[in-house]
Design a protein around this motif. Structure first.
Motif, PDB file in Angstrom:
ATOM      1  N   ALA A  38       0.848  -1.208   0.000  1.00 19.55           N
ATOM      2  CA  ALA A  38       0.000   0.000   0.000  1.00 19.55           C
ATOM      3  C   ALA A  38       0.876   1.248   0.000  1.00 19.55           C
ATOM      4  CB  ALA A  38      -0.926  -0.012   1.213  1.00 19.55           C
ATOM      5  N   ALA A  39       1.971   1.198   0.759  1.00 20.59           N
ATOM      6  CA  ALA A  39       2.866   2.363   0.837  1.00 20.59           C
ATOM      7  C   ALA A  39       3.469   2.676  -0.532  1.00 20.59           C
ATOM      8  CB  ALA A  39       3.965   2.098   1.858  1.00 20.59           C
ATOM      9  N   GLU A  40       3.721   1.636  -1.319  1.00 19.64           N
ATOM     10  CA  GLU A  40       4.331   1.842  -2.641  1.00 19.64           C
ATOM     11  C   GLU A  40       3.327   2.370  -3.670  1.00 19.64           C
ATOM     12  OE1 GLU A  40       6.200  -1.909  -3.588  1.00 19.64           O
ATOM     13  OE2 GLU A  40       7.501  -1.687  -1.827  1.00 19.64           O
ATOM     14  N   VAL A  41       2.064   1.973  -3.527  1.00 23.34           N
ATOM     15  CA  VAL A  41       1.067   2.287  -4.553  1.00 23.34           C
ATOM     16  C   VAL A  41       0.379   3.629  -4.315  1.00 23.34           C
ATOM     17  CG1 VAL A  41      -1.170   1.545  -5.466  1.00 23.34           C
ATOM     18  CG2 VAL A  41       0.639  -0.127  -5.117  1.00 23.34           C
ATOM     19  N   ALA A  42       0.201   4.005  -3.041  1.00 27.90           N
ATOM     20  CA  ALA A  42      -0.637   5.177  -2.728  1.00 27.90           C
ATOM     21  C   ALA A  42       0.046   6.482  -3.119  1.00 27.90           C
ATOM     22  CB  ALA A  42      -0.968   5.188  -1.232  1.00 27.90           C
ATOM     23  N   ASP A  43      -0.748   7.367  -3.729  1.00 27.28           N
ATOM     24  CA  ASP A  43      -0.268   8.727  -4.026  1.00 27.28           C
ATOM     25  C   ASP A  43      -0.048   9.494  -2.720  1.00 27.28           C
ATOM     26  OD1 ASP A  43      -0.367   8.443  -6.698  1.00 27.28           O
ATOM     27  OD2 ASP A  43      -2.236   9.567  -6.993  1.00 27.28           O
ATOM     28  N   ARG A  44       0.593  10.646  -2.862  1.00 28.02           N
ATOM     29  CA  ARG A  44       0.752  11.524  -1.704  1.00 28.02           C
ATOM     30  C   ARG A  44      -0.598  11.919  -1.128  1.00 28.02           C
ATOM     31  NH1 ARG A  44       4.161  13.383   1.237  1.00 28.02           N
ATOM     32  NH2 ARG A  44       3.389  15.178   2.384  1.00 28.02           N
ATOM     33  N   GLU A  45      -0.739  11.790   0.172  1.00 22.93           N
ATOM     34  CA  GLU A  45      -1.969  12.163   0.897  1.00 22.93           C
ATOM     35  C   GLU A  45      -3.206  11.409   0.401  1.00 22.93           C
ATOM     36  OE1 GLU A  45      -2.146  16.450   1.044  1.00 22.93           O
ATOM     37  OE2 GLU A  45      -0.315  16.512   2.237  1.00 22.93           O
ATOM     38  N   ALA A  46      -2.991  10.250  -0.142  1.00 21.08           N
ATOM     39  CA  ALA A  46      -4.128   9.434  -0.619  1.00 21.08           C
ATOM     40  C   ALA A  46      -4.927   8.883   0.563  1.00 21.08           C
ATOM     41  CB  ALA A  46      -3.613   8.280  -1.472  1.00 21.08           C
ATOM     42  N   VAL A  47      -6.094   8.349   0.210  1.00 22.23           N
ATOM     43  CA  VAL A  47      -6.942   7.681   1.198  1.00 22.23           C
ATOM     44  C   VAL A  47      -6.767   6.173   1.016  1.00 22.23           C
ATOM     45  CG1 VAL A  47      -9.338   7.238   1.851  1.00 22.23           C
ATOM     46  CG2 VAL A  47      -8.618   9.541   1.198  1.00 22.23           C
ATOM     47  N   VAL A  48      -6.528   5.473   2.108  1.00 22.34           N
ATOM     48  CA  VAL A  48      -6.405   4.012   2.049  1.00 22.34           C
ATOM     49  C   VAL A  48      -7.461   3.414   2.966  1.00 22.34           C
ATOM     50  CG1 VAL A  48      -4.894   2.031   2.431  1.00 22.34           C
ATOM     51  CG2 VAL A  48      -3.922   4.181   1.629  1.00 22.34           C
ATOM     52  N   TRP A  49      -8.219   2.468   2.426  1.00 22.02           N
ATOM     53  CA  TRP A  49      -9.263   1.822   3.227  1.00 22.02           C
ATOM     54  C   TRP A  49      -8.891   0.341   3.383  1.00 22.02           C
ATOM     55  CZ3 TRP A  49     -15.247   1.808   1.897  1.00 22.02           C
ATOM     56  CH2 TRP A  49     -15.958   1.394   3.037  1.00 22.02           C
ATOM     57  N   ILE A  50      -8.650  -0.066   4.597  1.00 20.43           N
ATOM     58  CA  ILE A  50      -8.189  -1.432   4.889  1.00 20.43           C
ATOM     59  C   ILE A  50      -9.374  -2.245   5.414  1.00 20.43           C
ATOM     60  CG2 ILE A  50      -6.619  -2.781   6.350  1.00 20.43           C
ATOM     61  CD1 ILE A  50      -5.007   0.043   6.436  1.00 20.43           C
ATOM     62  N   HIS A  51      -9.497  -3.501   4.911  1.00 18.26           N
ATOM     63  CA  HIS A  51     -10.650  -4.311   5.275  1.00 18.26           C
ATOM     64  C   HIS A  51     -10.297  -5.580   6.037  1.00 18.26           C
ATOM     65  CE1 HIS A  51     -13.877  -2.205   3.079  1.00 18.26           C
ATOM     66  NE2 HIS A  51     -12.842  -1.735   2.402  1.00 18.26           N
ATOM     67  N   ASP A  52     -10.912  -5.723   7.150  1.00 17.56           N
ATOM     68  CA  ASP A  52     -11.182  -6.977   7.854  1.00 17.56           C
ATOM     69  C   ASP A  52     -10.047  -7.551   8.717  1.00 17.56           C
ATOM     70  OD1 ASP A  52     -13.274  -8.455   8.684  1.00 17.56           O
ATOM     71  OD2 ASP A  52     -13.486  -9.656   6.882  1.00 17.56           O
ATOM     72  N   TYR A  53     -10.455  -8.613   9.411  1.00 22.07           N
ATOM     73  CA  TYR A  53      -9.682  -9.124  10.547  1.00 22.07           C
ATOM     74  C   TYR A  53      -8.327  -9.705  10.158  1.00 22.07           C
ATOM     75  CZ  TYR A  53     -11.597 -13.720   9.149  1.00 22.07           C
ATOM     76  OH  TYR A  53     -11.947 -14.849   8.466  1.00 22.07           O
ATOM     77  N   GLN A  54      -8.160  -9.994   8.871  1.00 21.99           N
ATOM     78  CA  GLN A  54      -6.865 -10.544   8.430  1.00 21.99           C
ATOM     79  C   GLN A  54      -5.782  -9.465   8.379  1.00 21.99           C
ATOM     80  OE1 GLN A  54      -9.711 -10.613   6.680  1.00 21.99           O
ATOM     81  NE2 GLN A  54     -10.289 -12.716   6.210  1.00 21.99           N
ATOM     82  N   LEU A  55      -6.174  -8.190   8.475  1.00 22.61           N
ATOM     83  CA  LEU A  55      -5.218  -7.090   8.248  1.00 22.61           C
ATOM     84  C   LEU A  55      -5.231  -6.042   9.364  1.00 22.61           C
ATOM     85  CD1 LEU A  55      -5.874  -6.550   4.402  1.00 22.61           C
ATOM     86  CD2 LEU A  55      -3.988  -7.819   5.463  1.00 22.61           C
ATOM     87  N   GLN A  56      -5.371  -6.490  10.597  1.00 30.07           N
ATOM     88  CA  GLN A  56      -5.539  -5.505  11.678  1.00 30.07           C
ATOM     89  C   GLN A  56      -4.265  -4.736  12.028  1.00 30.07           C
ATOM     90  OE1 GLN A  56      -8.589  -7.160  14.831  1.00 30.07           O
ATOM     91  NE2 GLN A  56      -7.363  -8.809  14.011  1.00 30.07           N
TER      92      GLN A  56
END
Ligand code: ADP
Length: 453
Positions: A112-130
């Motif tokens: 996610a750190a590599e793909v996201a633009d500057r100041e982008a919004v990242v939405w993380i889903h579910d219990y596998q990724l807490q």
């Protein structure tokens, strides 16, 4: 990933958008905002290079066979899943599973750190990724981070058993906004941060020592109501529904359960309750028969093998006693079905029986209501499903109370049509106004205030 691998005409692998509410809801948001979807492609084969499909940029994170065993089947599905569902099955705590969980979460955070633009919004889903929210914030403090937990969050009395309880809470607190299915789960979270981390909270806010403020609130998920209703209205769906009723011996009433074969769903409990009604002579098989569809799930995990045996023994027993040729007491299918067949089943059912022992939301209950566009049909719903917060007009039951469940089933089977219509109309009104688009946009608006959704 929101796509499934299929074989193309020339034998090369191709990708097709997966069906499902989450993908449908996020699709327009992703298109408008040039979003990327980071996920696991679902096999241990070599992960494909990033590619564009169905209007989305897709980034696949690889998992090795050992990681699938330790991170996915182990920590996610044999530690967290049972712990978060009220310890219905005993959770297993293994340190090597936890290590794999940390490692895989780190890999997702890195992607996610590599793909996201500057100041982008990242939405993380579910219990596998807490752990991803905290890991990602460390790598990219400029991002706006949201997290949504699709399953329940237990109270401190249960969560407190987790050997890595503080790490998980800190992981989640890397987000700016944490979403839960039910208000009760959000308050469990706030209490957990006070009790286990000693943080101050006020209303939906947690105050961290570094001055950040994290919000925790409920955002009950929903389905694409219009899409399913359109399928339910098709003449072919009606024809199939009539055919299903005939094929099971044209009983007066059809009861239906549709679930993943999971111990949280209360499948065996509901078959036992129905069998007792037949044994007691309160209900006859001509008055009502049961269709139970159980989707194969997590078949390599031991608890799921045991559950399958238990359910199939119960079904065999009730049919042996009460079935006739061409008219089983319980029709049981251990298989997956497409949306059209599911809609036909929902249309064929007079009483939908949704009695999980614990469930984050339960979309099946919402799908049934979506298909009953003519305000017919009756929903029996467990108090322990998130959907019970919204469907107050359903027959709400405690699935642990066998007598209560039995008498509720009888009430539902014999409900007068006017009351049934009144109940269904009220549930539909709520559902139509709260579909999955609204869920996604209300979360993203709360997270960003100004995002185009
Ligand atoms: P969970 O996410 O725990 O499986 P939900 O009820 O929230 O439970 O969601 C289950 C989803 O899986 C629903 O969209 C439902 O239509 C689908 N589903 C359930 N059983 C089957 C089946 N036998 N074949 C295809 N889809 C199924």
């Amino acid at each position: 990933m929101p796509v499934d691998r299929v074989e193309g005409a020339d034998g090369t692998p191709q990708w097709r958008r997966s069906p499902g509410g989450l993908v449908t809801a996020l699709d327009p948001v992703m298109r408008v905002n040039k979003g990327a979807w980071i996920g696991w492609a679902g096999s241990t084969d070599e992960a494909p290079e990033p590619f564009d499909e169905a209007g989305m940029h897709l980034v696949s994170v690889p998992l090795s066979a050992t990681e699938v065993e330790n991170y996915y089947e182990g920590f996610s599905n044999a530690t967290l899943w049972p712990l978060y569902h009220d310890v219905i099955a005993p959770p297993v705590y293994r340190r090597e599973w936890w290590e794999a969980y940390v490692q895989v979460n780190q890999r997702f955070a890195q992607a996610a750190a590599e793909v996201a633009d500057r100041e982008a919004v990242v939405w993380i889903h579910d219990y596998q990724l807490q752990l991803v929210p905290e890991m990602l914030r460390a790598l990219r403090p400029d991002l706006r981070i949201g997290y949504f937990l699709h399953i329940p969050l237990p109270p401190v009395e249960l969560f407190g058993r987790l050997p890595w309880r503080q790490q998980i809470l800190r992981g989640l607190l890397g987000a700016d906004l944490i979403g839960f299915q039910r208000p009760g789960a959000a308050s469990n979270f706030l209490r957990l941060t006070r009790r286990l981390l000693g943080y101050q909270t006020q209303r939906d806010q947690v105050f961290l020592p570094d001055g950040r403020v994290v919000r925790a609130r409920s955002f009950p998920i929903s389905i694409d109501v219009a899409e399913l209703e359109e399928i339910a209205r098709r003449p072919e769906t009606h024809r199939r529904a009539a055919e299903i009723r005939e094929e099971i011996g044209s009983p007066a009433k059809v009861l239906l359960g549709i679930d993943r074969l999971d111990y949280t769903k209360g499948i065996a409990e509901r078959i036992h309750a129905f069998a007792e009604l037949l044994n007691d002579g309160v209900v006859s098989p001509d008055e009502a028969t049961f269709i139970q569809v159980a989707t194969p799930s997590r078949e390599r995990v031991e608890q799921y093998k045991l559950l399958r045996d238990e359910v199939e023994l119960a079904v065999g027993r009730v049919n042996g006693t009460h079935g006739r040729i061409g008219r089983p007491a319980v029709t049981y299918l251990h298989s997956s079905h497409d949306r059209v067949e599911l809609a036909a089943l929902y249309r064929a059912a007079d009483v939908m029986v949704v009695t999980p022992l614990r469930d984050g939301m339960n979309l099946v209950a919402k799908e049934y209501v979506a298909c009953r566009y003519d305000n017919t049909g009756t929903l029996v719903l467990s108090e322990f499903a998130g959907a019970a917060d919204e469907f107050r007009q359903a027959f709400l039951v405690n699935p642990y109370d066998v007598d209560g469940l039995k008498s509720t089933l009888v009430d539902a089977i014999r409900l007068d049509p006017r009351t049934a219509t009144r109940k269904m109309r009220s549930m539909r009104r709520h559902l139509v106004e709260h579909d999955v688009d609204k869920w996604a946009s209300s979360f993203l608006t709360a997270l960003t205030g100004d995002m185009r959704t």
